[in-house]
Each structure stands twice: as structure tokens, then as C-alpha cells.
Design a protein around this motif. Structure first.
Motif, PDB file in Angstrom:
ATOM      1  N   VAL A 110     -10.980  13.124  16.894  1.00 15.55           N
ATOM      2  CA  VAL A 110     -10.502  13.935  15.773  1.00 15.55           C
ATOM      3  C   VAL A 110      -9.517  14.994  16.258  1.00 15.55           C
ATOM      4  CG1 VAL A 110     -11.197  15.614  14.019  1.00 15.55           C
ATOM      5  CG2 VAL A 110     -12.517  13.516  14.337  1.00 15.55           C
ATOM      6  N   LYS A 111      -9.839  15.637  17.375  1.00 11.55           N
ATOM      7  CA  LYS A 111      -8.949  16.676  17.899  1.00 11.55           C
ATOM      8  C   LYS A 111      -7.624  16.090  18.386  1.00 11.55           C
ATOM      9  CE  LYS A 111     -12.266  18.588  20.448  1.00 11.55           C
ATOM     10  NZ  LYS A 111     -12.964  19.509  21.400  1.00 11.55           N
ATOM     11  N   THR A 115      -7.703  10.352  11.969  1.00 13.75           N
ATOM     12  CA  THR A 115      -8.169  10.744  10.643  1.00 13.75           C
ATOM     13  C   THR A 115      -9.438  10.006  10.241  1.00 13.75           C
ATOM     14  OG1 THR A 115      -6.552   9.164   9.775  1.00 13.75           O
ATOM     15  CG2 THR A 115      -5.947  11.478   9.717  1.00 13.75           C
ATOM     16  N   VAL A 149     -18.124  16.207  12.069  1.00 20.24           N
ATOM     17  CA  VAL A 149     -16.710  16.569  12.136  1.00 20.24           C
ATOM     18  C   VAL A 149     -16.439  17.861  11.370  1.00 20.24           C
ATOM     19  CG1 VAL A 149     -14.379  15.838  11.501  1.00 20.24           C
ATOM     20  CG2 VAL A 149     -15.986  14.192  12.486  1.00 20.24           C
ATOM     21  N   TYR A 153     -14.832  21.430  12.643  1.00 17.17           N
ATOM     22  CA  TYR A 153     -13.767  22.193  11.993  1.00 17.17           C
ATOM     23  C   TYR A 153     -14.165  23.671  11.911  1.00 17.17           C
ATOM     24  CZ  TYR A 153     -11.542  17.908  10.115  1.00 17.17           C
ATOM     25  OH  TYR A 153     -10.909  16.708   9.952  1.00 17.17           O
ATOM     26  N   ARG A 221      -4.699  16.770   9.120  1.00 15.91           N
ATOM     27  CA  ARG A 221      -5.827  17.297   8.361  1.00 15.91           C
ATOM     28  C   ARG A 221      -6.681  18.265   9.184  1.00 15.91           C
ATOM     29  NH1 ARG A 221      -8.457  15.005   3.712  1.00 15.91           N
ATOM     30  NH2 ARG A 221     -10.536  15.900   3.430  1.00 15.91           N
ATOM     31  N   VAL A 222      -6.805  18.012  10.489  1.00 12.83           N
ATOM     32  CA  VAL A 222      -7.591  18.909  11.341  1.00 12.83           C
ATOM     33  C   VAL A 222      -7.022  20.323  11.279  1.00 12.83           C
ATOM     34  CG1 VAL A 222      -8.338  19.391  13.699  1.00 12.83           C
ATOM     35  CG2 VAL A 222      -8.275  17.045  12.889  1.00 12.83           C
ATOM     36  N   GLU A 223      -5.699  20.424  11.464  1.00 15.33           N
ATOM     37  CA  GLU A 223      -5.058  21.734  11.428  1.00 15.33           C
ATOM     38  C   GLU A 223      -5.148  22.357  10.042  1.00 15.33           C
ATOM     39  OE1 GLU A 223      -1.072  21.322  12.823  1.00 15.33           O
ATOM     40  OE2 GLU A 223      -1.671  20.694  14.830  1.00 15.33           O
ATOM     41  N   ARG A 226      -8.710  23.664   9.453  1.00 14.83           N
ATOM     42  CA  ARG A 226      -8.907  24.884  10.244  1.00 14.83           C
ATOM     43  C   ARG A 226      -8.226  26.070   9.568  1.00 14.83           C
ATOM     44  NH1 ARG A 226      -7.825  25.928  16.716  1.00 14.83           N
ATOM     45  NH2 ARG A 226      -8.276  28.148  16.661  1.00 14.83           N
TER      46      ARG A 226
END
Length: 236
Positions: A110-111, A115, A149, A153, A221-223, A226
Motif C-alpha cells: 500500500v505504501k 490500490t 490498511v 493510514y 489514495r494513500v496520500e 493521510r
């Protein structure tokens, strides 16, 4: 297989171009089987690769919409493949298809920009549905991993980040609807769930997310999650 036939028919009825998929796995029999199943379900399998360096070269050449990626690859590990390709093309969706359900592997994927994360024990129907949803921008995880996940986040959001300098511009202003969509993304809802909650189309949700990513100069999406959690939008 009825599910695959129905999926292929659904794609033909929409009149849209098929989703372009590339399959990366170092086991030839498994790689070929996945490619055949996806092609039978109506996807356009534009390339396959058996090692990390080959995967990067071919993905850059053919431009898939979705990369179905194993993590354990020779020459270059899957997480590095993901980082390089998503870093160069943030629009690329990566669905990890792995034999490992280890939390460290999931979080590392994920990092790196993935996705979605699906175990190889998934059925053909689960795989084809996951690829379709990944292409649409939804996060797709084997049951039990989604909560892990989202927890990551939140952990990332709790880490200190560099504050903007006095001369740096403030974050762009989002519309009320973009903020509303962002809040629901931070709560872990899929695009389909957001569309149902707000009574708008799936495509409209995607457009709001893409506009928000562009305004905030974020890549995935991770960013985005966050950013939202740092501002407490998941608590609203």
C-alpha cells in the motif's frame, strides 16, 4: 464460466473500450492462467512479465490501466516495481495478487502505491471483480485486510510532517462536494458506497477524487487519505 461470460457481455454492452490489464508473476503457469481468465472475462491483457525489470519496461511500453502484480519477483521486487511505475504514472492502478497475507507485506504494498491487495486463494470471480473495481479507483482488499490498511493510514497521519514555510502557498480550497467526498474516502468507504451515500454516480465520485488529487498535488489514495485524516475529516 457464467460469471466471466456475464462480465464480458456487460463490457460489450457499454460500448466502452475494455480495461487494459498487465499480469506480472514469475510462475509461468500461474501467470498464463490469470491472463486467460482475465481475457475470458472481457479484459484486454496487453502484456505479461516474469520479473521486476521486465515488468517495468513492458508496463511503460504498453500503458495498462491495471497492473496485476505479484510481490515476490526476481530481478526487482514487486514493491519497487509498484513505486517506480506509480511514481511515473499516478493514474496507473496496481492490484497486488500475492500468496502472502502477512501484514507487513500488505502495508508495504500500500505504501508503495498499490490500490488493492488480493490473496492468490481468491476465486476467478473475485479476481475479475477486483480488477474491475481497481480500474474504477476503488480500494480492493481481501476480507480482513481493509481494516488493517485504514489503521495504517491513521498511524501515518499521526506522524509529524514538515509544516509549510511562511512563503509557501496555502492548500487550495476544495468545493463543499469535494470535501464531502474526501471525508467519506477517509472513513474507508469505496467509491460505490460514496456514490450511494451521496446519491451521485460512480463516475462523479471518481471525478471529484481526481480533481481533489490535482488541487492538492497528491498522487494516490494513500496520500489523499493521510491528508484527510491529518485534518480530522474522518472524524467529521
Amino acid at each position: 464460466m457464467a460469471g466471466a461470460a456475464e462480465a464480458a457481455g456487460a463490457q460489450r454492452r457499454t460500448g466502452e473500450d475494455p480495461i487494459k490489464v498487465m499480469v506480472v508473476d514469475d510462475h509461468p503457469m500461474w501467470r498464463d492462467a490469470v491472463a486467460r481468465d482475465l481475457a475470458a472475462a472481457g479484459f484486454a491483457v496487453v502484456a505479461t512479465a516474469g520479473d521486476g525489470e521486465q515488468a517495468v519496461r513492458r508496463a511503460r511500453a504498453v500503458g495498462p490501466d491495471v497492473l496485476v502484480l505479484d510481490l515476490n519477483l526476481p530481478a526487482k521486487p514487486g514493491v519497487q516495481v509498484c513505486k517506480e511505475l506509480v511514481g511515473a504514472n499516478p493514474a496507473l492502478r496496481v492490484l497486488v495478487l500475492s500468496a502472502s497475507g502477512e501484514h507487513a507485506d500488505v502495508l508495504e504494498a500500500v505504501k508503495s502505491g498499490a490500490t488493492g491487495y488480493l490473496l492468490k486463494s481468491a476465486s476467478t470471480e473475485e479476481l475479475t471483480d477486483a480488477v474491475r473495481r481497481t480500474a474504477a479507483g476503488d480500494p480492493v482488499f481481501t476480507p480482513g485486510l481493509a481494516g488493517l490498511v485504514l489503521g495504517e493510514y491513521r498511524r501515518l497521519a499521526s506522524e509529524p510532517v514538515a509544516s509549510a514555510g511562511a512563503g509557501e502557498p496555502k492548500a487550495p480550497r476544495l468545493t463543499d462536494r469535494e470535501t464531502e467526498v474526501l471525508r467519506l474516502v477517509a472513513k474507508g468507504l469505496s467509491y460505490k458506497q460514496i456514490a450511494e451515500r451521496l446519491v451521485i454516480s460512480h463516475r462523479t465520485v471518481q471525478n471529484h477524487v481526481q480533481n481533489t488529487l490535482g488541487k492538492l498535488q497528491l498522487h494516490n489514495r494513500v496520500e489523499l487519505v493521510r491528508y484527510a485524516i491529518e485534518r480530522g475529516l474522518d472524524e467529521a
